[in-house]
Design a protein around this motif. Structure first.
Motif: not given
Length: 260
Positions: A177-189
């Motif tokens: 997130t800090e690098a300016g991207f969206v993690n596509v696996y954000k909803e997993e742990k």
């Protein structure tokens, strides 16, 4: 003096520690950059920064396996650990040898707290305060420059056989997130195993292959490129996404190269 670590454990120290063992590579580098190299007596085999350190200090094992007798013989005043990198069994086995400080890092606030804790323990508060300020300045400059950029979706691989990615609830996700991207696996742990036919992976604009803990190479880029010819796939410096000490000073300059 009584100090509290990041697990809210009390630590009793009757003097400023002069003999330090660090069982966490990023924290070892942090100690050196804070001017405490002379006080370090023991490190792990994974403490690769600075490169000369393992030749001048005792190597007491890894992050998951240690040599208790060697650690005891070094007569440390304090042993620095991390909840994720060192096992609970290791921490328990060391508590009769010296004071144990355990870090627990999930975000930048935790990073800054740890650095400032070291400032208190080692009586270098001015040095640690300056380091935190400098990291914050790097962060603010990056955000100002890239605040209007479109946020691309990324899948960040940390392992192969099985394929594993960084999801949420870990420091890598914060740095994505800090690098300016969206993690596509954000909803997993944490660090789930995935199949390359995973629907989330198909959503990614970019695939990042981390240089650690699995040492991804160009052959792996080619392997994935053949399966996903429309995606940008690149090897990224895992230390700049996962090391939470003084290496953060270099992270934002590196993130600019990924954003260009």
């Amino acid at each position: 003096m009584t100090y509290i670590d990041q697990l809210k454990r009390e630590i009793q120290l009757n003097k400023i520690p002069k003999r330090i063992i660090s069982l966490v590579p990023s924290q070892t580098e942090l100690l050196v950059d804070l001017g405490l190299e002379a006080s370090i007596v023991g490190v792990t085999k994974f403490c690769v920064h600075p490169k000369h350190l393992r030749m001048s200090k005792a190597v007491v094992g890894g992050t998951k396996q240690i040599n208790i007798e060697k650690i005891e013989a070094l007569r440390p005043d304090i042993i620095l650990c991390n909840k994720e990198e060192n096992t609970k069994e290791i921490i328990e086995s060391l508590k009769e040898i010296a004071a144990i400080h355990v870090s627990d890092i999930y975000n930048l606030k935790d990073c800054f707290e740890l650095i400032n804790m070291y400032g208190e323990i080692f009586n270098i508060k001015r040095t640690t305060s300056t380091l935190v300020s400098n990291i914050q300045l790097e962060r603010e400059a990056f955000q100002l420059q890239f605040q209007n950029r479109d946020k691309l979706k990324v899948a960040y691989f940390i392992w192969k056989k099985p394929w594993m990615v960084a999801a949420s609830d870990n420091f890598i996700d914060v740095m994505i997130t800090e690098a300016g991207f969206v993690n596509v696996y954000k909803e997993e742990k944490r660090y789930p195993e995935i199949d390359l036919n995973n629907s989330k992976l198909k959503e990614a604009d970019l695939i990042f292959l981390s240089s650690e803990p699995f040492p991804f190479k160009e052959e792996h880029v080619l392997e994935l490129q053949s399966k996903f010819p429309e995606k940008t796939i690149k090897i990224v410096d895992g230390e700049l996404f996962s090391w939470y000490g003084s290496r953060l000073l270099k992270s934002y300059t590196y993130f600019k190269t990924l954003s260009s």
